[in-house]
Design a protein around this motif. Sequence first.
Motif, short mmCIF file in Angstrom:
data_model
loop_
_atom_site.label_atom_id
_atom_site.label_comp_id
_atom_site.label_asym_id
_atom_site.label_seq_id
_atom_site.Cartn_x
_atom_site.Cartn_y
_atom_site.Cartn_z
N PHE A 207 0.76 -1.46 -0.31
CA PHE A 207 -0.11 0.03 -0.18
C PHE A 207 0.76 1.73 0.04
O PHE A 207 0.72 2.04 -0.89
CB PHE A 207 -0.87 -0.15 1.19
N GLU A 208 2.36 0.62 1.21
CA GLU A 208 2.67 2.31 0.62
C GLU A 208 3.73 2.82 0.19
O GLU A 208 3.91 3.88 -0.86
CB GLU A 208 3.59 2.88 2.59
N ARG A 209 4.16 1.61 -0.83
CA ARG A 209 4.53 2.01 -2.00
C ARG A 209 4.46 2.14 -3.40
O ARG A 209 4.23 2.82 -4.37
CB ARG A 209 5.38 0.61 -2.26
N LYS A 210 2.56 1.78 -3.83
CA LYS A 210 1.41 1.93 -4.70
C LYS A 210 0.82 3.68 -4.41
O LYS A 210 0.70 3.82 -5.36
CB LYS A 210 0.38 0.97 -4.56
N THR A 211 0.65 4.02 -2.37
CA THR A 211 0.35 5.34 -2.68
C THR A 211 1.51 5.94 -1.79
O THR A 211 0.91 7.53 -1.95
CB THR A 211 -0.41 5.55 -1.50
N GLY A 212 2.90 6.25 -1.78
CA GLY A 212 3.68 7.45 -1.14
C GLY A 212 3.48 7.85 0.62
O GLY A 212 3.75 8.24 0.70
N TYR B 189 -8.61 -2.43 3.00
CA TYR B 189 -8.41 -3.05 2.22
C TYR B 189 -9.27 -3.20 1.23
O TYR B 189 -8.76 -3.75 -0.83
CB TYR B 189 -9.40 -4.30 2.59
N PRO B 190 -10.09 -2.46 1.09
CA PRO B 190 -10.78 -2.30 -0.71
C PRO B 190 -10.08 -1.25 -1.17
O PRO B 190 -9.24 -1.22 -2.84
CB PRO B 190 -12.42 -1.19 -0.53
N GLY B 191 -9.27 -0.73 -0.39
CA GLY B 191 -8.28 0.22 -1.18
C GLY B 191 -6.68 -0.47 -1.71
O GLY B 191 -6.86 0.18 -2.82
#
Length: 155
Positions: free
Chosen positions: A59-64, A122-124
């Motif tokens: 999640f962190e990699r994809k959103t920053g 989770y949905p995110g």
Amino acid sequence: MKSVSDHFEKDHDRLDGHFAEFQKLKRADFPAAKANFKQFMFGLKRHIVWEEEILFPLFERKTGMTDGGPTAVMRHEHGLILARLDALHAKVRAGDPESDAEADALLAVLKDHNVKEEQILYPGIDRLLASGELEDIEKAMSGVPEPTCGCGHEH
């Protein structure tokens, strides 16, 4: 695994079932209650490892989003959950069924935490996944062994 949401929500339900059985049985059949607590505790610890070592970094990699983002909040709450779980575990280890205060303290954090994960995180993550990444998550999860309590006692 159909989706992150589906898999992790089902795991929440499985863990909730073990906890409910522990609560129901702890004064009537402590050995059976303890067996359910063991399944709950070890399963919850592995669930947290799956999130912190696999889902959150993705999640962190994809959103920053790292510091101050939703995963930072989830990690903080994991710390609270584990501290309350340890307090309840101490009662179970001692064979003490009078653990309502410890169980209530754990549930006070765990219930809201699970709702945030199920409705937001989770949905995110599911929306962010590219082709093949769900299989990568599943493979990484299968490599995480079920933890032990580390207390040196048989359960």
